[in-house]
Design a protein around this motif. Structure first.
Motif, PDB file in Angstrom:
ATOM      1  N   GLN A 133       0.833  -1.209   0.000  1.00 23.34           N
ATOM      2  CA  GLN A 133       0.000   0.000   0.000  1.00 23.34           C
ATOM      3  C   GLN A 133       0.869   1.262   0.000  1.00 23.34           C
ATOM      4  OE1 GLN A 133      -2.333  -0.818   3.529  1.00 23.34           O
ATOM      5  NE2 GLN A 133      -4.151  -1.280   2.284  1.00 23.34           N
ATOM      6  N   ALA A 134       1.967   1.221   0.725  1.00 24.48           N
ATOM      7  CA  ALA A 134       2.884   2.365   0.747  1.00 24.48           C
ATOM      8  C   ALA A 134       3.505   2.583  -0.624  1.00 24.48           C
ATOM      9  CB  ALA A 134       3.955   2.155   1.811  1.00 24.48           C
ATOM     10  N   ASP A 135       3.847   1.487  -1.323  1.00 23.75           N
ATOM     11  CA  ASP A 135       4.392   1.614  -2.684  1.00 23.75           C
ATOM     12  C   ASP A 135       3.371   2.206  -3.635  1.00 23.75           C
ATOM     13  OD1 ASP A 135       6.973   0.722  -2.220  1.00 23.75           O
ATOM     14  OD2 ASP A 135       6.439  -1.398  -2.514  1.00 23.75           O
ATOM     15  N   ALA A 136       2.091   1.848  -3.463  1.00 19.00           N
ATOM     16  CA  ALA A 136       1.039   2.394  -4.330  1.00 19.00           C
ATOM     17  C   ALA A 136       0.897   3.905  -4.107  1.00 19.00           C
ATOM     18  CB  ALA A 136      -0.283   1.692  -4.061  1.00 19.00           C
ATOM     19  N   MET A 137       0.956   4.346  -2.843  1.00 18.79           N
ATOM     20  CA  MET A 137       0.875   5.788  -2.567  1.00 18.79           C
ATOM     21  C   MET A 137       2.110   6.511  -3.108  1.00 18.79           C
ATOM     22  SD  MET A 137      -0.570   8.482  -1.440  1.00 18.79           S
ATOM     23  CE  MET A 137      -1.898   8.142  -0.347  1.00 18.79           C
ATOM     24  N   ARG A 138       3.269   5.879  -2.988  1.00 17.11           N
ATOM     25  CA  ARG A 138       4.494   6.488  -3.513  1.00 17.11           C
ATOM     26  C   ARG A 138       4.405   6.649  -5.031  1.00 17.11           C
ATOM     27  NH1 ARG A 138      10.562   4.095  -3.438  1.00 17.11           N
ATOM     28  NH2 ARG A 138      11.576   6.049  -3.971  1.00 17.11           N
ATOM     29  N   ALA A 139       3.763   5.691  -5.708  1.00 16.43           N
ATOM     30  CA  ALA A 139       3.590   5.789  -7.159  1.00 16.43           C
ATOM     31  C   ALA A 139       2.659   6.941  -7.511  1.00 16.43           C
ATOM     32  CB  ALA A 139       3.042   4.475  -7.702  1.00 16.43           C
ATOM     33  N   GLN A 140       1.575   7.141  -6.739  1.00 18.90           N
ATOM     34  CA  GLN A 140       0.679   8.284  -6.989  1.00 18.90           C
ATOM     35  C   GLN A 140       1.429   9.597  -6.841  1.00 18.90           C
ATOM     36  OE1 GLN A 140      -2.595   7.919  -4.261  1.00 18.90           O
ATOM     37  NE2 GLN A 140      -3.788   6.643  -5.654  1.00 18.90           N
ATOM     38  N   ILE A 141       2.280   9.691  -5.827  1.00 19.18           N
ATOM     39  CA  ILE A 141       3.052  10.914  -5.606  1.00 19.18           C
ATOM     40  C   ILE A 141       4.060  11.100  -6.734  1.00 19.18           C
ATOM     41  CG2 ILE A 141       4.721  11.989  -4.051  1.00 19.18           C
ATOM     42  CD1 ILE A 141       3.160  10.674  -1.733  1.00 19.18           C
ATOM     43  N   ALA A 142       4.639  10.021  -7.227  1.00 17.65           N
ATOM     44  CA  ALA A 142       5.585  10.108  -8.344  1.00 17.65           C
ATOM     45  C   ALA A 142       4.880  10.603  -9.602  1.00 17.65           C
ATOM     46  CB  ALA A 142       6.246   8.761  -8.584  1.00 17.65           C
ATOM     47  N   PHE A 143       3.641  10.167  -9.837  1.00 15.62           N
ATOM     48  CA  PHE A 143       2.889  10.643 -11.005  1.00 15.62           C
ATOM     49  C   PHE A 143       2.569  12.130 -10.874  1.00 15.62           C
ATOM     50  CE2 PHE A 143       1.584   6.123 -11.856  1.00 15.62           C
ATOM     51  CZ  PHE A 143       2.222   6.042 -13.079  1.00 15.62           C
ATOM     52  N   ALA A 144       2.501  12.653  -9.658  1.00 16.70           N
ATOM     53  CA  ALA A 144       2.265  14.082  -9.457  1.00 16.70           C
ATOM     54  C   ALA A 144       3.544  14.893  -9.655  1.00 16.70           C
ATOM     55  CB  ALA A 144       1.700  14.337  -8.061  1.00 16.70           C
ATOM     56  N   GLY A 145       4.706  14.208  -9.734  1.00 12.38           N
ATOM     57  CA  GLY A 145       5.957  14.898 -10.028  1.00 12.38           C
ATOM     58  C   GLY A 145       6.863  15.090  -8.825  1.00 12.38           C
ATOM     59  N   PHE A 146       6.685  14.338  -7.778  1.00 10.35           N
ATOM     60  CA  PHE A 146       7.495  14.488  -6.577  1.00 10.35           C
ATOM     61  C   PHE A 146       8.183  13.168  -6.258  1.00 10.35           C
ATOM     62  CE2 PHE A 146       4.075  17.562  -6.090  1.00 10.35           C
ATOM     63  CZ  PHE A 146       4.806  18.709  -5.840  1.00 10.35           C
ATOM     64  N   SER A 195       9.881   8.916  -0.187  1.00  9.45           N
ATOM     65  CA  SER A 195      10.553   7.728   0.324  1.00  9.45           C
ATOM     66  C   SER A 195       9.623   7.016   1.293  1.00  9.45           C
ATOM     67  CB  SER A 195      11.863   8.101   1.012  1.00  9.45           C
ATOM     68  OG  SER A 195      11.599   8.943   2.118  1.00  9.45           O
ATOM     69  N   ILE A 196       9.895   5.743   1.494  1.00  8.72           N
ATOM     70  CA  ILE A 196       9.111   4.941   2.430  1.00  8.72           C
ATOM     71  C   ILE A 196      10.013   4.633   3.617  1.00  8.72           C
ATOM     72  CG2 ILE A 196       7.894   2.779   2.802  1.00  8.72           C
ATOM     73  CD1 ILE A 196       7.235   2.785  -0.180  1.00  8.72           C
ATOM     74  N   ARG A 197       9.545   4.977   4.808  1.00  9.38           N
ATOM     75  CA  ARG A 197      10.305   4.710   6.027  1.00  9.38           C
ATOM     76  C   ARG A 197       9.574   3.656   6.849  1.00  9.38           C
ATOM     77  NH1 ARG A 197      11.713  10.836   7.397  1.00  9.38           N
ATOM     78  NH2 ARG A 197      13.194  11.127   5.726  1.00  9.38           N
ATOM     79  N   ARG A 198      10.326   2.663   7.259  1.00  6.34           N
ATOM     80  CA  ARG A 198       9.750   1.595   8.081  1.00  6.34           C
ATOM     81  C   ARG A 198      10.002   1.950   9.537  1.00  6.34           C
ATOM     82  NH1 ARG A 198      11.464  -3.727  10.093  1.00  6.34           N
ATOM     83  NH2 ARG A 198       9.672  -5.104   9.924  1.00  6.34           N
ATOM     84  N   THR A 199       8.945   1.987  10.315  1.00  6.93           N
ATOM     85  CA  THR A 199       9.089   2.282  11.743  1.00  6.93           C
ATOM     86  C   THR A 199       8.444   1.163  12.541  1.00  6.93           C
ATOM     87  OG1 THR A 199       7.050   3.563  11.746  1.00  6.93           O
ATOM     88  CG2 THR A 199       9.077   4.780  11.414  1.00  6.93           C
ATOM     89  N   GLU A 200       9.100   0.829  13.647  1.00  5.72           N
ATOM     90  CA  GLU A 200       8.578  -0.192  14.543  1.00  5.72           C
ATOM     91  C   GLU A 200       8.259   0.478  15.862  1.00  5.72           C
ATOM     92  OE1 GLU A 200      10.874  -3.744  14.882  1.00  5.72           O
ATOM     93  OE2 GLU A 200      11.432  -3.697  12.777  1.00  5.72           O
TER      94      GLU A 200
END
Length: 175
Positions: free
Chosen positions: A113-126, A129-134
């Motif tokens: 799901q995080a990769d899908a949101m990152r792809a939407q942001i990439a299509f907007a031109g930005f 990064s994805i940060r994993r937090t525990e």
């Protein structure tokens, strides 16, 4: 013991119908008022027609003087000369940098799901990064943009993302 008919006793007795009053043969009062108004209106139109038209005599054109007042030799106000020769000192303060800012647009339990949101942001031109937090409540994958030097830059990017349909971004100091 005698049987009682409660249904019939609960009904009210029917009242005899009254006869309708006889209608007036013709409304003479309405007819006479209408005829009177029509006669008054006709008399009003006739009196307007009988009046003579009002005509005005044309006035001769008035000669317009196109003279301007004389131009003054000196400026009547002194402040103009005084301002030309003065220097205005303005104190410019340096704004404190409140630190770098980051923008988080989403937080998910799954990396897909995080990769899908990152792809939407990439299509907007930005780029993001994805940060994993525990934490105490499990693993989270956060989609983050930044760091930004000023909050104004982060607001500008957030507004552009909103125009592209991504409305969930939040900005905070990144320390």
């Amino acid at each position: 013991m005698p049987k009682h008919d409660y249904v019939k006793t609960a009904r009210p007795k029917a009242k005899p119908r009254k006869k309708a009053p006889a209608k007036a043969p013709f409304p003479w009062l309405v007819l006479s008022v209408t005829a009177g108004l029509v006669l008054i209106f006709g008399w009003f139109l006739w009196t307007i027609n009988q009046q003579e038209p009002v005509t005005t005599k044309p006035q001769p054109p008035v000669a317009v003087k196109d003279e301007l007042p004389e131009r003054p030799t000196e400026e009547p106000y002194q402040y103009i000369r005084e301002l030309e020769n003065r220097e205005v000192v303005v104190e410019v303060r340096e704004l404190e940098s409140r630190g770098p800012f980051q923008m988080q647009c989403a937080s998910f339990r799954s990396e897909e799901q995080a990769d899908a949101m990152r792809a939407q942001i990439a299509f907007a031109g930005f780029s993001s990064s994805i940060r994993r937090t525990e934490g105490s409540n499990g693993v989270w994958y956060r989609v983050v943009l930044g760091p930004y030097d000023s909050r104004r830059q982060a607001e500008s990017d957030r507004n552009r993302l909103r125009r592209n349909g991504i409305n969930s971004c939040q900005i905070w100091n990144w320390n």
